[in-house]
Design a protein around this motif. Structure first.
Motif, PDB file in Angstrom:
ATOM      1  N   SER A  40     -27.388  64.639 -20.033  1.00 29.16           N
ATOM      2  CA  SER A  40     -27.518  63.190 -20.104  1.00 29.16           C
ATOM      3  C   SER A  40     -28.988  62.773 -20.095  1.00 29.16           C
ATOM      4  CB  SER A  40     -26.791  62.575 -18.898  1.00 29.16           C
ATOM      5  OG  SER A  40     -26.971  61.187 -18.880  1.00 29.16           O
ATOM      6  N   THR A  41     -29.310  61.822 -20.965  1.00 28.51           N
ATOM      7  CA  THR A  41     -30.711  61.367 -21.027  1.00 28.51           C
ATOM      8  C   THR A  41     -31.002  60.286 -19.986  1.00 28.51           C
ATOM      9  OG1 THR A  41     -30.247  59.645 -22.647  1.00 28.51           O
ATOM     10  CG2 THR A  41     -30.822  61.831 -23.513  1.00 28.51           C
ATOM     11  N   SER A  42     -30.064  60.048 -19.075  1.00 28.20           N
ATOM     12  CA  SER A  42     -30.248  59.008 -18.055  1.00 28.20           C
ATOM     13  C   SER A  42     -31.161  59.512 -16.933  1.00 28.20           C
ATOM     14  CB  SER A  42     -28.875  58.582 -17.539  1.00 28.20           C
ATOM     15  OG  SER A  42     -28.148  59.724 -17.122  1.00 28.20           O
ATOM     16  N   ASN A  43     -31.103  58.855 -15.790  1.00 29.48           N
ATOM     17  CA  ASN A  43     -32.093  59.132 -14.753  1.00 29.48           C
ATOM     18  C   ASN A  43     -31.546  59.605 -13.420  1.00 29.48           C
ATOM     19  OD1 ASN A  43     -31.005  56.706 -13.730  1.00 29.48           O
ATOM     20  ND2 ASN A  43     -32.421  55.548 -15.020  1.00 29.48           N
ATOM     21  N   ARG A  44     -30.247  59.605 -13.256  1.00 29.48           N
ATOM     22  CA  ARG A  44     -29.680  60.026 -11.968  1.00 29.48           C
ATOM     23  C   ARG A  44     -28.560  61.036 -12.172  1.00 29.48           C
ATOM     24  NH1 ARG A  44     -29.980  54.199  -8.784  1.00 29.48           N
ATOM     25  NH2 ARG A  44     -32.155  54.508  -8.193  1.00 29.48           N
ATOM     26  N   ASN A  45     -28.644  62.119 -11.393  1.00 32.60           N
ATOM     27  CA  ASN A  45     -27.630  63.176 -11.471  1.00 32.60           C
ATOM     28  C   ASN A  45     -26.862  63.287 -10.160  1.00 32.60           C
ATOM     29  OD1 ASN A  45     -29.962  63.953 -10.186  1.00 32.60           O
ATOM     30  ND2 ASN A  45     -29.961  66.051 -10.954  1.00 32.60           N
ATOM     31  N   PHE A  46     -26.775  62.180  -9.425  1.00 32.79           N
ATOM     32  CA  PHE A  46     -26.077  62.196  -8.137  1.00 32.79           C
ATOM     33  C   PHE A  46     -24.613  62.578  -8.326  1.00 32.79           C
ATOM     34  CE2 PHE A  46     -29.004  58.357  -7.130  1.00 32.79           C
ATOM     35  CZ  PHE A  46     -30.093  59.200  -6.979  1.00 32.79           C
ATOM     36  N   GLU A  47     -24.013  63.069  -7.237  1.00 33.64           N
ATOM     37  CA  GLU A  47     -22.586  63.409  -7.278  1.00 33.64           C
ATOM     38  C   GLU A  47     -21.781  62.187  -7.727  1.00 33.64           C
ATOM     39  OE1 GLU A  47     -20.913  65.165  -3.766  1.00 33.64           O
ATOM     40  OE2 GLU A  47     -22.611  66.539  -3.526  1.00 33.64           O
ATOM     41  N   GLY A  48     -20.966  62.353  -8.738  1.00 34.24           N
ATOM     42  CA  GLY A  48     -20.063  61.284  -9.175  1.00 34.24           C
ATOM     43  C   GLY A  48     -20.735  60.153  -9.932  1.00 34.24           C
ATOM     44  N   ARG A  49     -22.009  60.277 -10.193  1.00 32.43           N
ATOM     45  CA  ARG A  49     -22.748  59.189 -10.855  1.00 32.43           C
ATOM     46  C   ARG A  49     -22.117  58.771 -12.187  1.00 32.43           C
ATOM     47  NH1 ARG A  49     -26.690  55.081 -10.691  1.00 32.43           N
ATOM     48  NH2 ARG A  49     -27.714  54.972 -12.698  1.00 32.43           N
ATOM     49  N   GLN A  50     -21.708  59.768 -12.970  1.00 28.55           N
ATOM     50  CA  GLN A  50     -21.181  59.433 -14.307  1.00 28.55           C
ATOM     51  C   GLN A  50     -19.652  59.432 -14.338  1.00 28.55           C
ATOM     52  OE1 GLN A  50     -23.742  62.386 -16.601  1.00 28.55           O
ATOM     53  NE2 GLN A  50     -24.238  60.464 -17.653  1.00 28.55           N
ATOM     54  N   GLY A  51     -19.063  59.439 -13.172  1.00 28.39           N
ATOM     55  CA  GLY A  51     -17.607  59.499 -13.062  1.00 28.39           C
ATOM     56  C   GLY A  51     -17.273  60.455 -11.932  1.00 28.39           C
ATOM     57  N   LYS A  52     -16.198  60.163 -11.212  1.00 26.13           N
ATOM     58  CA  LYS A  52     -15.838  60.962 -10.034  1.00 26.13           C
ATOM     59  C   LYS A  52     -15.718  62.446 -10.424  1.00 26.13           C
ATOM     60  CE  LYS A  52     -12.827  60.329  -6.044  1.00 26.13           C
ATOM     61  NZ  LYS A  52     -12.136  61.596  -5.853  1.00 26.13           N
ATOM     62  N   GLY A  53     -16.414  63.300  -9.684  1.00 29.35           N
ATOM     63  CA  GLY A  53     -16.318  64.740  -9.921  1.00 29.35           C
ATOM     64  C   GLY A  53     -17.120  65.222 -11.121  1.00 29.35           C
ATOM     65  N   GLY A  54     -17.784  64.302 -11.822  1.00 28.14           N
ATOM     66  CA  GLY A  54     -18.568  64.673 -13.001  1.00 28.14           C
ATOM     67  C   GLY A  54     -19.863  65.372 -12.601  1.00 28.14           C
ATOM     68  N   ARG A  55     -20.347  66.263 -13.462  1.00 26.05           N
ATOM     69  CA  ARG A  55     -21.563  67.039 -13.184  1.00 26.05           C
ATOM     70  C   ARG A  55     -22.612  66.719 -14.245  1.00 26.05           C
ATOM     71  NH1 ARG A  55     -17.307  71.713 -12.594  1.00 26.05           N
ATOM     72  NH2 ARG A  55     -16.918  71.602 -10.353  1.00 26.05           N
ATOM     73  N   THR A  56     -23.785  66.335 -13.783  1.00 25.16           N
ATOM     74  CA  THR A  56     -24.806  65.822 -14.704  1.00 25.16           C
ATOM     75  C   THR A  56     -26.054  66.690 -14.744  1.00 25.16           C
ATOM     76  OG1 THR A  56     -24.062  63.576 -14.195  1.00 25.16           O
ATOM     77  CG2 THR A  56     -26.243  63.799 -15.203  1.00 25.16           C
ATOM     78  N   HIS A  57     -26.525  67.008 -15.931  1.00 20.53           N
ATOM     79  CA  HIS A  57     -27.844  67.622 -16.113  1.00 20.53           C
ATOM     80  C   HIS A  57     -28.722  66.602 -16.824  1.00 20.53           C
ATOM     81  CE1 HIS A  57     -26.533  71.697 -14.997  1.00 20.53           C
ATOM     82  NE2 HIS A  57     -25.390  71.347 -15.553  1.00 20.53           N
ATOM     83  N   LEU A  58     -29.815  66.225 -16.206  1.00 19.10           N
ATOM     84  CA  LEU A  58     -30.726  65.263 -16.836  1.00 19.10           C
ATOM     85  C   LEU A  58     -31.615  65.982 -17.838  1.00 19.10           C
ATOM     86  CD1 LEU A  58     -31.809  63.226 -13.674  1.00 19.10           C
ATOM     87  CD2 LEU A  58     -29.981  62.682 -15.311  1.00 19.10           C
ATOM     88  N   VAL A  59     -31.738  65.395 -19.012  1.00 17.88           N
ATOM     89  CA  VAL A  59     -32.483  66.038 -20.102  1.00 17.88           C
ATOM     90  C   VAL A  59     -33.196  64.984 -20.956  1.00 17.88           C
ATOM     91  CG1 VAL A  59     -30.795  67.932 -20.272  1.00 17.88           C
ATOM     92  CG2 VAL A  59     -30.520  65.898 -21.711  1.00 17.88           C
ATOM     93  N   SER A  60     -34.066  65.437 -21.834  1.00 17.86           N
ATOM     94  CA  SER A  60     -34.729  64.547 -22.799  1.00 17.86           C
ATOM     95  C   SER A  60     -33.804  64.337 -23.996  1.00 17.86           C
ATOM     96  CB  SER A  60     -36.026  65.196 -23.282  1.00 17.86           C
ATOM     97  OG  SER A  60     -35.700  66.259 -24.175  1.00 17.86           O
ATOM     98  N   PRO A  61     -34.089  63.344 -24.843  1.00 22.41           N
ATOM     99  CA  PRO A  61     -33.273  63.146 -26.048  1.00 22.41           C
ATOM    100  C   PRO A  61     -33.281  64.372 -26.974  1.00 22.41           C
ATOM    101  CG  PRO A  61     -34.583  61.200 -25.627  1.00 22.41           C
ATOM    102  CD  PRO A  61     -35.052  62.241 -24.656  1.00 22.41           C
ATOM    103  N   LEU A  62     -34.399  65.085 -27.044  1.00 22.63           N
ATOM    104  CA  LEU A  62     -34.454  66.274 -27.891  1.00 22.63           C
ATOM    105  C   LEU A  62     -33.530  67.364 -27.355  1.00 22.63           C
ATOM    106  CD1 LEU A  62     -38.290  66.592 -28.656  1.00 22.63           C
ATOM    107  CD2 LEU A  62     -36.467  65.870 -30.212  1.00 22.63           C
ATOM    108  N   VAL A  63     -33.587  67.561 -26.046  1.00 23.37           N
ATOM    109  CA  VAL A  63     -32.709  68.565 -25.430  1.00 23.37           C
ATOM    110  C   VAL A  63     -31.247  68.119 -25.541  1.00 23.37           C
ATOM    111  CG1 VAL A  63     -32.079  69.688 -23.241  1.00 23.37           C
ATOM    112  CG2 VAL A  63     -34.487  69.541 -23.934  1.00 23.37           C
ATOM    113  N   ALA A  64     -31.006  66.830 -25.388  1.00 23.77           N
ATOM    114  CA  ALA A  64     -29.630  66.321 -25.514  1.00 23.77           C
ATOM    115  C   ALA A  64     -29.065  66.654 -26.896  1.00 23.77           C
ATOM    116  CB  ALA A  64     -29.597  64.814 -25.285  1.00 23.77           C
TER     117      ALA A  64
END
Ligand SMILES: CC(C)[C@H](C(=O)O)[C@@H](O)C(=O)O
Ligand code: SF4
Length: 467
Positions: A427-451
């Motif tokens: 995700s190109t967003s800014n927060r990878n907290f637990e459940g940030r993008q939906g309950k139980g979801g797992r987030t890796h923060l990345v740049s648009p190129l990496v995305a």
């Protein structure tokens, strides 16, 4: 005495100097409003029988709760619909300009302010939203405030504030191709920690910062809050002025000349002292991704998941263990082997036109990997229109990505754009907290190129990893 940019902007806005333990009272130039943090503030005004003191310095947009499909239909989710309807009623009653869903200027509050030229150097900018730090990219002192402060600003156009400390983050050298502003800020946060900026206003300086476009500077300042800072700033220069000139709310003619003359005086003076200084070499940076559940838990993409047992600091070790358990990742796993289900390109960090262009460049002639869904959510309707004028939407659609309407979307999933439990995203967003993008979801923060590269390969990747 030599002063920093932040000190100059502060001093220019003191309405009343606090004595002893009292805070200073600062004048606020621009107040941005969205549906989440404004309802109680408007209600407070209503109960006190007060108007919004400067509706002309206040602007609202709908962003967090808006769906990114079927926006011509009523919002299905009752909580979201109430939130948005309440903002509409409040803005109508108090005479505040509002850009509602579907409006050509609607979008994420931190994308809308700058693109309209409302955010300008030397201003104080506030919003009931932590990522207000974004606007510091223009050399504005911009910070998030709480709902009671929102009411205070609405009622008085001022805010009592306590002084801050200053930190210089100097990034010298030159970023290598494929290394972006997002990688810079993720590396900064990994270095100073999510609490490293507490009590400070950060000033990003150095040749690598000066070489960034305005949009890239916004990406850097946006995430200052993820280091715990009060605000992030960059001194205004020719890049800033060129971006602003001709925008709907930028000064014109003689006023423009006078404004630029003033803005040039804001730069930190030679010899001004910062309370803390950090140095980063841009030449050393490579694409950076997070592996954990806070934005400071990041590493270069070529690294592997750290082994908590090797972490000396006990607090950090426990945090890493907890993060790896939530993220379902094993120590020693190369980051490039982590496969994702979803790629989210958007947010106030990386949902601007340059971000979309960069991702489209990678996706052109390629396909999103089977089993991966990619959401492209422009930060504003203006960004969306610009992208469509350039044909970027066709690149995304041809690659198999979804092309959405503007809003915060999966950055925090206050609308239907959410991860399902156990799902993993780049995700190109800014927060990878637990459940940030939906309950139980797992987030890796990345740049648009990496995305974009990750969408193609299905595992965390940079464009250099493709074919
Ligand atoms: C909803 C809002 C108050 C919040 C913030 O303050 O940042 C949101 O924008 C976020 O990114 O978590
Ligand atoms: S895009 Fe994300 S970070 Fe930005 S304001 Fe919206 S929810 Fe907050």
């Amino acid at each position: 005495m030599a002063r920093t940019l932040a000190e100059k902007v502060w001093e220019a806005h003191v309405v009343r100097q606090g004595t002893g333990d009292e805070p200073d009272l600062l004048y606020i130039d621009l107040h941005l409003v969205h549906e989440v943090t404004s309802p109680q503030a408007f209600e407070g005004l209503r109960l006190a029988g007060r108007p919004v003191r400067r509706p002309d310095l206040t602007i609202a947009t709908e962003d967090h709760n808006v769906p990114t499909v079927d926006i011509d239909k009523p919002i299905a989710d009752l909580v979201s619909r109430t939130q948005v309807d309440t903002l509409r009623r409040n803005c109508a009653e108090f005479g505040v300009r509002l850009h509602p869903m579907g409006d050509a200027e609607q979008g994420i509050v931190h994308v809308v302010g700058p693109q309209l030229g409302l955010t300008q150097p030397g201003m104080t900018v506030v919003c009931g939203d932590s990522h207000t730090s974004t606007h510091g990219a223009f050399g504005a002192l911009a910070f998030g405030i709480g709902t009671s402060e929102v009411e205070h600003v609405m009622a008085t156009q001022t805010l009592p504030l306590r002084p801050f400390k200053t930190m210089a983050i100097t990034v010298d050298g030159e970023l290598r191709p494929g290394v972006t502003a997002k990688d810079v800020i993720l590396a900064v946060i990994a270095q100073i920690g999510t609490g490293g900026g507490q009590g400070y206003v950060l000033e990003y300086r150095g040749s690598a910062i000066r070489a960034l476009s305005m949009e890239a500077r916004m990406t850097v300042c946006n995430m200052s809050i993820e280091a715990g800072a009060r605000a992030g700033m960059i001194e205004p220069d020719e890049v800033t002025f060129a971006y602003l000139e001709g925008r709907p709310h930028a000064p014109r003619g003689e006023n423009w000349d006078a404004a630029v003359q003033y803005w040039r005086t804001l730069a930190t003076d030679e010899g001004a002292e910062f309370d803390r200084e950090i140095h980063i070499n841009a030449d050393d940076l490579t694409p950076f991704v997070t592996w954990g559940t806070n934005p400071g838990q990041g590493l270069p993409l070529h690294a592997s998941i750290p082994d908590p047992e090797q972490i000396a600091d006990e607090g950090e070790r426990l945090a890493a263990e907890k993060a790896l358990s939530y993220m379902d990742l094993a120590p020693g796993t190369p980051l490039r082997q982590i496969s994702v289900d979803t790629v989210f390109l958007g947010s106030c960090t990386n949902g601007r036109i340059e971000d979309l262009r960069a991702a489209a460049e990678v996706l052109k002639g390629r396909k999103v990997a089977g089993g991966v869904r990619m959401l492209v959510v422009p930060g504003s309707m203006r960004v969306r229109a610009q992208a469509e004028a350039e044909g970027l939407h066709e690149v995304f659609l041809d690659a198999g990505a979804e092309w959405r309407q503007a809003g915060c979307s999966m950055c925090l999933g206050m609308n239907p754009d959410q991860l399902t439990p156990g799902e993993r995203s780049a995700s190109t967003s800014n927060r990878n907290f637990e459940g940030r993008q939906g309950k139980g979801g797992r987030t890796h923060l990345v740049s648009p190129l990496v995305a974009a590269a990750t969408a193609v390969r299905g595992t965390l990747a940079s464009p250099a990893d493709l074919d």
